[in-house]
Design a protein around this motif. Structure first.
Motif, PDB file in Angstrom:
ATOM      1  N   TYR A   1       0.623  -1.277   0.047  1.00  0.00           N
ATOM      2  CA  TYR A   1       0.543  -0.262   0.272  1.00  0.00           C
ATOM      3  C   TYR A   1       0.430   1.293  -0.099  1.00  0.00           C
ATOM      4  O   TYR A   1       2.076   1.579   0.488  1.00  0.00           O
ATOM      5  N   ASN A   2       0.284   2.337  -0.865  1.00  0.00           N
ATOM      6  CA  ASN A   2       1.471   3.528  -0.902  1.00  0.00           C
ATOM      7  C   ASN A   2       2.499   2.932  -1.301  1.00  0.00           C
ATOM      8  O   ASN A   2       4.177   4.175  -0.985  1.00  0.00           O
ATOM      9  N   GLY A   3       3.023   1.682  -1.710  1.00  0.00           N
ATOM     10  CA  GLY A   3       4.295   2.295  -2.724  1.00  0.00           C
ATOM     11  C   GLY A   3       4.848   0.609  -0.838  1.00  0.00           C
ATOM     12  O   GLY A   3       6.322   0.496  -1.234  1.00  0.00           O
ATOM     13  N   VAL A   4       4.914   0.521  -0.332  1.00  0.00           N
ATOM     14  CA  VAL A   4       4.798  -0.360   0.586  1.00  0.00           C
ATOM     15  C   VAL A   4       4.529  -1.450   0.690  1.00  0.00           C
ATOM     16  O   VAL A   4       3.234  -1.806   1.110  1.00  0.00           O
ATOM     17  N   TYR A   5       5.612  -2.490   0.461  1.00  0.00           N
ATOM     18  CA  TYR A   5       5.608  -4.030   0.933  1.00  0.00           C
ATOM     19  C   TYR A   5       5.723  -4.113   2.273  1.00  0.00           C
ATOM     20  O   TYR A   5       7.513  -3.960   2.832  1.00  0.00           O
ATOM     21  N   ASP A   6       4.976  -5.497   2.563  1.00  0.00           N
ATOM     22  CA  ASP A   6       5.751  -5.829   3.892  1.00  0.00           C
ATOM     23  C   ASP A   6       5.214  -7.528   3.799  1.00  0.00           C
ATOM     24  O   ASP A   6       3.604  -7.399   4.045  1.00  0.00           O
ATOM     25  N   SER A   7       5.974  -8.329   3.134  1.00  0.00           N
ATOM     26  CA  SER A   7       5.523  -9.517   3.160  1.00  0.00           C
ATOM     27  C   SER A   7       5.183 -10.784   4.616  1.00  0.00           C
ATOM     28  O   SER A   7       4.597 -11.557   4.979  1.00  0.00           O
ATOM     29  N   ASN A   8       5.376 -10.024   5.750  1.00  0.00           N
ATOM     30  CA  ASN A   8       4.867 -10.334   6.840  1.00  0.00           C
ATOM     31  C   ASN A   8       3.548  -9.534   7.820  1.00  0.00           C
ATOM     32  O   ASN A   8       2.922 -10.258   8.319  1.00  0.00           O
ATOM     33  N   ARG A   9       2.926  -8.871   6.701  1.00  0.00           N
ATOM     34  CA  ARG A   9       2.144  -8.008   6.843  1.00  0.00           C
ATOM     35  C   ARG A   9       1.215  -9.104   5.878  1.00  0.00           C
ATOM     36  O   ARG A   9       0.688  -8.863   4.712  1.00  0.00           O
ATOM     37  N   ALA A  10      -0.503  -9.957   6.098  1.00  0.00           N
ATOM     38  CA  ALA A  10      -0.957 -10.304   5.640  1.00  0.00           C
ATOM     39  C   ALA A  10      -2.235 -10.179   5.872  1.00  0.00           C
ATOM     40  O   ALA A  10      -2.973 -10.730   6.290  1.00  0.00           O
TER      41      ALA A  10
ATOM     42  N   HIS B   1     -17.795 -15.885   2.559  1.00  0.00           N
ATOM     43  CA  HIS B   1     -16.792 -15.342   2.553  1.00  0.00           C
ATOM     44  C   HIS B   1     -16.320 -14.485   3.423  1.00  0.00           C
ATOM     45  O   HIS B   1     -16.867 -13.849   4.416  1.00  0.00           O
ATOM     46  N   PHE B   2     -14.757 -14.965   3.742  1.00  0.00           N
ATOM     47  CA  PHE B   2     -14.146 -14.985   5.151  1.00  0.00           C
ATOM     48  C   PHE B   2     -12.912 -13.238   5.049  1.00  0.00           C
ATOM     49  O   PHE B   2     -12.018 -13.713   3.459  1.00  0.00           O
ATOM     50  N   CYS B   3     -13.050 -12.480   5.293  1.00  0.00           N
ATOM     51  CA  CYS B   3     -11.718 -11.369   5.292  1.00  0.00           C
ATOM     52  C   CYS B   3     -11.531 -11.202   6.471  1.00  0.00           C
ATOM     53  O   CYS B   3     -12.366 -10.013   7.036  1.00  0.00           O
ATOM     54  N   PHE B   4     -10.461 -11.675   6.865  1.00  0.00           N
ATOM     55  CA  PHE B   4      -9.764 -11.177   7.816  1.00  0.00           C
ATOM     56  C   PHE B   4      -8.258 -10.725   7.100  1.00  0.00           C
ATOM     57  O   PHE B   4      -6.931 -10.837   6.907  1.00  0.00           O
ATOM     58  N   THR B   5      -8.613  -9.461   7.864  1.00  0.00           N
ATOM     59  CA  THR B   5      -7.326  -8.201   7.510  1.00  0.00           C
ATOM     60  C   THR B   5      -6.904  -8.263   8.883  1.00  0.00           C
ATOM     61  O   THR B   5      -6.506  -8.724   9.601  1.00  0.00           O
ATOM     62  N   HIS B   6      -5.408  -7.568   8.377  1.00  0.00           N
ATOM     63  CA  HIS B   6      -4.288  -7.259   8.823  1.00  0.00           C
ATOM     64  C   HIS B   6      -3.869  -6.376   9.642  1.00  0.00           C
ATOM     65  O   HIS B   6      -3.036  -6.266  10.875  1.00  0.00           O
ATOM     66  N   ASP B   7      -4.511  -5.459   9.518  1.00  0.00           N
ATOM     67  CA  ASP B   7      -4.052  -3.512   9.459  1.00  0.00           C
ATOM     68  C   ASP B   7      -5.655  -3.009  10.517  1.00  0.00           C
ATOM     69  O   ASP B   7      -5.319  -2.104   9.352  1.00  0.00           O
ATOM     70  N   GLU B   8      -6.273  -2.912  11.042  1.00  0.00           N
ATOM     71  CA  GLU B   8      -7.434  -2.448  11.469  1.00  0.00           C
ATOM     72  C   GLU B   8      -7.141  -1.122  12.759  1.00  0.00           C
ATOM     73  O   GLU B   8      -7.683  -0.312  13.193  1.00  0.00           O
ATOM     74  N   GLU B   9      -5.830  -2.306  13.703  1.00  0.00           N
ATOM     75  CA  GLU B   9      -5.375  -1.391  14.540  1.00  0.00           C
ATOM     76  C   GLU B   9      -4.419  -0.157  15.103  1.00  0.00           C
ATOM     77  O   GLU B   9      -4.592   0.275  15.209  1.00  0.00           O
ATOM     78  N   GLY B  10      -3.787  -0.375  13.056  1.00  0.00           N
ATOM     79  CA  GLY B  10      -3.174   0.771  12.959  1.00  0.00           C
ATOM     80  C   GLY B  10      -3.291   2.181  12.288  1.00  0.00           C
ATOM     81  O   GLY B  10      -4.656   2.753  12.596  1.00  0.00           O
ATOM     82  N   VAL B  11      -3.191   1.745  10.665  1.00  0.00           N
ATOM     83  CA  VAL B  11      -3.990   3.052  10.083  1.00  0.00           C
ATOM     84  C   VAL B  11      -4.562   2.122   8.897  1.00  0.00           C
ATOM     85  O   VAL B  11      -4.895   2.453   7.994  1.00  0.00           O
ATOM     86  N   LEU B  12      -4.883   1.171   9.117  1.00  0.00           N
ATOM     87  CA  LEU B  12      -6.256   0.628   8.016  1.00  0.00           C
ATOM     88  C   LEU B  12      -5.930  -0.027   6.871  1.00  0.00           C
ATOM     89  O   LEU B  12      -6.368   0.234   5.803  1.00  0.00           O
ATOM     90  N   THR B  13      -4.187   0.083   6.591  1.00  0.00           N
ATOM     91  CA  THR B  13      -3.848  -0.127   5.273  1.00  0.00           C
ATOM     92  C   THR B  13      -4.188  -1.393   5.077  1.00  0.00           C
ATOM     93  O   THR B  13      -4.808  -1.152   3.332  1.00  0.00           O
ATOM     94  N   ALA B  14      -4.580  -1.796   5.739  1.00  0.00           N
ATOM     95  CA  ALA B  14      -5.837  -3.575   4.479  1.00  0.00           C
ATOM     96  C   ALA B  14      -6.814  -3.831   4.252  1.00  0.00           C
ATOM     97  O   ALA B  14      -7.265  -3.935   2.657  1.00  0.00           O
ATOM     98  N   ALA B  15      -7.334  -2.224   4.983  1.00  0.00           N
ATOM     99  CA  ALA B  15      -8.727  -2.046   4.246  1.00  0.00           C
ATOM    100  C   ALA B  15      -8.534  -1.308   2.727  1.00  0.00           C
ATOM    101  O   ALA B  15      -9.434  -1.594   2.122  1.00  0.00           O
ATOM    102  N   TYR B  16      -7.442   0.050   3.465  1.00  0.00           N
ATOM    103  CA  TYR B  16      -7.638   1.047   1.795  1.00  0.00           C
ATOM    104  C   TYR B  16      -6.881   0.151   0.819  1.00  0.00           C
ATOM    105  O   TYR B  16      -7.296   0.308  -0.679  1.00  0.00           O
ATOM    106  N   GLN B  17      -5.955  -0.783   0.867  1.00  0.00           N
ATOM    107  CA  GLN B  17      -5.408  -1.742   0.318  1.00  0.00           C
ATOM    108  C   GLN B  17      -6.492  -2.636  -0.745  1.00  0.00           C
ATOM    109  O   GLN B  17      -6.737  -2.331  -2.008  1.00  0.00           O
ATOM    110  N   LEU B  18      -7.953  -3.151   0.174  1.00  0.00           N
ATOM    111  CA  LEU B  18      -8.546  -4.207   0.072  1.00  0.00           C
ATOM    112  C   LEU B  18      -9.907  -3.049  -1.598  1.00  0.00           C
ATOM    113  O   LEU B  18     -10.216  -3.534  -2.263  1.00  0.00           O
ATOM    114  N   LYS B  19      -9.863  -2.362  -0.815  1.00  0.00           N
ATOM    115  CA  LYS B  19     -10.694  -1.400  -0.837  1.00  0.00           C
ATOM    116  C   LYS B  19     -10.849  -1.103  -3.370  1.00  0.00           C
ATOM    117  O   LYS B  19     -10.931  -1.043  -3.759  1.00  0.00           O
TER     118      LYS B  19
END
Length: 408
Positions: free
Chosen positions: A52-61, A139-157
């Motif tokens: 997201y925003n050019g940042v890749y993190d293989s540990n967050r999924a 469908h299950f959708c289990f995201t990796h970053d809601e407590e932080g800055v919601l990058t997972a939700a923005y990425q999916l959107k």
């Protein structure tokens, strides 16, 4: 301590709680645990690594999984795998936060309510969902970053969701704690950091500097002036019925004998669906340009930097939504909702905190928030001794077992 039934959602929850997914940490261990579980039932899944925003993190999924024919409209059950920091006030816990402890029919552990408990219940029903998936897939959708800055939700959107889950779904249930009351509205939250850079100098010769704090105060006052005069939407379901502005932090200076060279403001504006939040901030951007020019007339290298932070999108699902009405009827069959009048207003349609639900609604999916755990328990989710009553998990299981049988 209650003995865990190996066939129940408590066994799954026990495993999830033991995995530290504190905000900012890897979610891969939790994702891999869920994948191994889903493989037993031959469930199709996809892993979405953070990009997201050019940042890749293989540990967050983020994990997406489909039970049934994905070409048919179905129901998304959404939750986030990350939790609040396990180490925050760890000494105040009465037990190990990474251990599921059950005492007097209450479960304790980091994430039991926010929101591994709901995820565990959903996972425990995979076989049940599969039996009915020919009609309505899940469908299950289990995201990796809601407590932080919601990058997972923005990425999916913005990039991913429709590649794996069609957007013509019957609805989406975000399984945050609502005391099992279906929620159709919450505020959005736009967040930013503004850094004012001037020139420091000794306080005895202020003419040699450019006081960043002085300009910070000017900006502070202007922002509240715009907020006070702006035409905000009103919603009487909320105790505070319109947008909420908060400049939560303003930091500057090293002492009374130095002119500050830097001032930082942390700002959030919690707004209602329909508020023109971009217009509101456009007034502030214009003033910032004017203020920066004023500073440069004193010190040519002065500047003001705006750093946008991801925030929550507002949720506003119509009361005549078929998905909302049917889920409400189903919920009412299993319980008489115990509504906390201070946080759930007018039949529980409104909550005061934000979720990922607005991101799904912005994609055109009918979305509600409904999950196990009282608001009181939700308020402990970022504190020691996070808890959830077992009867909430049991009732949620009862509700989910029938979610595919509704005339949706």
């Amino acid at each position: 301590m209650t003995t865990l039934n190996k066939s129940s959602y408590l066994q799954i929850l026990d495993k999830l709680i033991a995995i530290d997914t504190s905000v900012g940490l890897s979610t891969l261990e939790a994702v891999n645990f869920i994948i191994e579980y889903l493989k037993k039932y031959h469930v199709k899944f996809n892993i979405i690594k953070k990009f997201y925003n050019g940042v890749y993190d293989s540990n967050r999924a983020t994990l997406l999984a489909t039970l049934g024919d994905a070409s048919k409209p179905g129901i998304i059950l959404s939750g986030h795998l990350d939790t609040f920091d396990v180490n925050a006030n760890k000494e105040k816990w009465n037990s190990n936060p990474l251990e599921l402890v059950i005492k007097n029919d209450v479960a304790y552990g980091r994430g039991v309510v926010d929101m591994k408990g709901a995820i565990a219940v959903a996972l425990s029903l995979v076989s049940c969902f599969q039996q009915k998936s020919s009609t309505i897939p899940i469908h299950f959708c289990f995201t990796h970053d809601e407590e932080g800055v919601l990058t997972a939700a923005y990425q999916l959107k913005e990039n991913n969701l429709d590649k794996f889950i069609p957007l013509n779904q019957i609805g989406c249930m975000v399984m945050e704690a609502t005391n099992l009351v279906p929620i159709i509205s919450h505020r959005g939250n736009k967040r930013l950091e503004i850094t004012i850079l001037g020139k420091g100098c000794h306080a005895s010769t202020p003419n040699k500097g450019c006081d960043a704090l002085y300009y910070g105060v000017k900006l502070y006052n202007y922002i509240y002036k715009v907020y006070s005069n702006f035409s905000w939407k009103k919603d009487k379901r909320y105790d505070y019925d319109h947008a909420v502005l908060n400049i939560g932090k303003m930091s500057s200076g090293d002492g009374d004998n130095f002119v500050p060279n830097k001032c930082v403001l942390l700002i959030s504006c919690r707004y209602l669906y329909g508020d023109d939040i971009d217009i509101f901030f456009s007034h502030i951007w214009k003033y910032i340009k004017k203020l920066e020019a004023e500073m440069k007339s004193v010190f040519n290298e002065a500047k003001i930097i705006i750093n946008y932070k991801n925030g929550v999108l507002p949720l506003s699902t119509p009361t005549n939504s078929h998905f909302y009405q049917n889920i409400s009827r189903l919920v009412n069959e299993f319980q008489e909702p115990m509504v906390d009048k201070n946080n759930f207003i007018q039949g529980g349609q409104v909550i005061t905190y934000g979720t990922e639900a607005g991101h799904f609604q912005s994609l055109g999916i009918d979305t509600i928030v409904c999950g196990p755990g009282s608001y009181e328990a939700m308020s402990t989710s970022h504190k020691p001794n996070e808890k959830i009553e077992l009867n909430q998990l049991q009732k949620f299981e009862d509700i989910l077992t029938r979610v595919q049988t509704l005339s949706l």
